[in-house]
Motif scaffolding. Structure first.
Motif, short mmCIF file in Angstrom:
data_model
loop_
_atom_site.label_atom_id
_atom_site.label_comp_id
_atom_site.label_asym_id
_atom_site.label_seq_id
_atom_site.Cartn_x
_atom_site.Cartn_y
_atom_site.Cartn_z
N UNK A 1 48.57 70.07 48.69
CA UNK A 1 49.38 70.17 47.47
C UNK A 1 50.69 70.87 47.83
N UNK A 2 51.77 70.50 47.15
CA UNK A 2 53.08 71.07 47.43
C UNK A 2 54.09 70.58 46.41
N UNK A 3 55.26 71.17 46.44
CA UNK A 3 56.39 70.69 45.64
C UNK A 3 57.44 70.21 46.63
N UNK A 4 57.86 68.95 46.49
CA UNK A 4 58.88 68.36 47.35
C UNK A 4 60.16 68.24 46.55
N UNK A 5 61.23 68.85 47.08
CA UNK A 5 62.53 68.83 46.40
C UNK A 5 63.52 68.02 47.23
N UNK A 6 64.34 67.22 46.55
CA UNK A 6 65.33 66.38 47.21
C UNK A 6 66.72 66.93 46.93
N UNK A 7 67.29 67.62 47.91
CA UNK A 7 68.65 68.15 47.80
C UNK A 7 69.59 67.40 48.76
N UNK B 1 57.21 82.75 52.61
CA UNK B 1 58.05 83.23 51.53
C UNK B 1 59.26 82.34 51.31
N UNK B 2 59.57 81.45 52.25
CA UNK B 2 60.73 80.58 52.13
C UNK B 2 60.29 79.12 52.16
N UNK B 3 60.94 78.28 51.33
CA UNK B 3 60.61 76.85 51.39
C UNK B 3 60.99 76.27 52.75
N UNK B 4 60.25 75.24 53.17
CA UNK B 4 60.58 74.54 54.40
C UNK B 4 61.61 73.46 54.06
N UNK C 1 65.65 67.70 52.32
CA UNK C 1 64.34 67.71 51.69
C UNK C 1 63.76 69.11 51.88
N UNK C 2 63.27 69.69 50.79
CA UNK C 2 62.64 71.01 50.86
C UNK C 2 61.21 70.91 50.36
N UNK C 3 60.32 71.66 50.98
CA UNK C 3 58.92 71.69 50.58
C UNK C 3 58.56 73.15 50.28
N UNK C 4 57.96 73.38 49.13
CA UNK C 4 57.61 74.73 48.71
C UNK C 4 56.15 74.75 48.24
N UNK C 5 55.53 75.91 48.33
CA UNK C 5 54.18 76.16 47.82
C UNK C 5 53.15 75.18 48.39
#
Length: 169
Positions: free
Chosen positions: A45-51, A17-20, A25-29
């Motif tokens: 497959x995933x979404x990689x976010x750069x914060x 339920x929570x992004x890694x 760097x966060x990884x979701x789904x």
């Protein structure tokens, strides 16, 4: 349900339920599929976010479940035939931006699977970034995930998967 099984279920629910996140760097789904128990390859497959506050680049990935993990993409040739191949130089992810690894597009290709990927299993994956370094994540095996998860669509159409076994939808 035993107390130990209940504890595992609650932990798994929290994990999914929570992004890694690590190093901004966060990884979701994130999920991984393979076509059959005898498959030698699979895709994640995933979404990689750069914060992190700075531009970065995903330059590689690895996992103990496969001989090799490559960053792959689908491209179309002049005849409209889709081909899959390694992304040279990695994937740039600007500060405060994200990149979707989705069916029919960029994905992580697991080649030389060392054993079957069982439904519900967690697969350890290391994502390697130029600046953030190694980011350890766990990716769930989900053979039932529909192709339009997260509103992403996929069509195998005329894709040429020569040399690769691709997950079936």
């Amino acid at each position: 349900m035993t107390p130990a099984l209940l504890t595992r279920a609650v932990c798994a629910l929290f994990l999914f339920s929570a992004p890694l996140a690590a190093e901004g760097i966060m990884v979701d789904d994130a999920y991984i599929r393979s076509s059959t128990a005898k498959s030698t390859s699979g895709a994640a497959f995933m979404v990689v976010m750069n914060h992190s506050g700075a531009d970065d680049r995903l330059i590689g990935a690895s996992s103990d479940v496969a001989d090799k993990v490559e960053l792959h993409s689908h491209t179309s040739d002049d005849n409209g035939v889709m081909r899959m191949g390694e992304i040279e130089g990695g994937v740039a992810i600007a500060a405060d931006d994200m990149h979707a690894f989705k069916r029919g597009g960029d994905h992580l290709m697991f080649m030389g699977l060392k054993g079957p990927l069982e439904q519900g299993a967690m697969v350890p994956v290391t994502l390697e970034f130029e600046k953030a370094g190694a980011v350890e994540i766990e990716v769930m095996v989900d053979q039932d995930r529909k192709p339009n998860h997260g509103k992403m669509k996929h069509d195998h159409g005329d894709m040429d998967h020569t040399g690769h076994e691709m997950p079936k939808d």
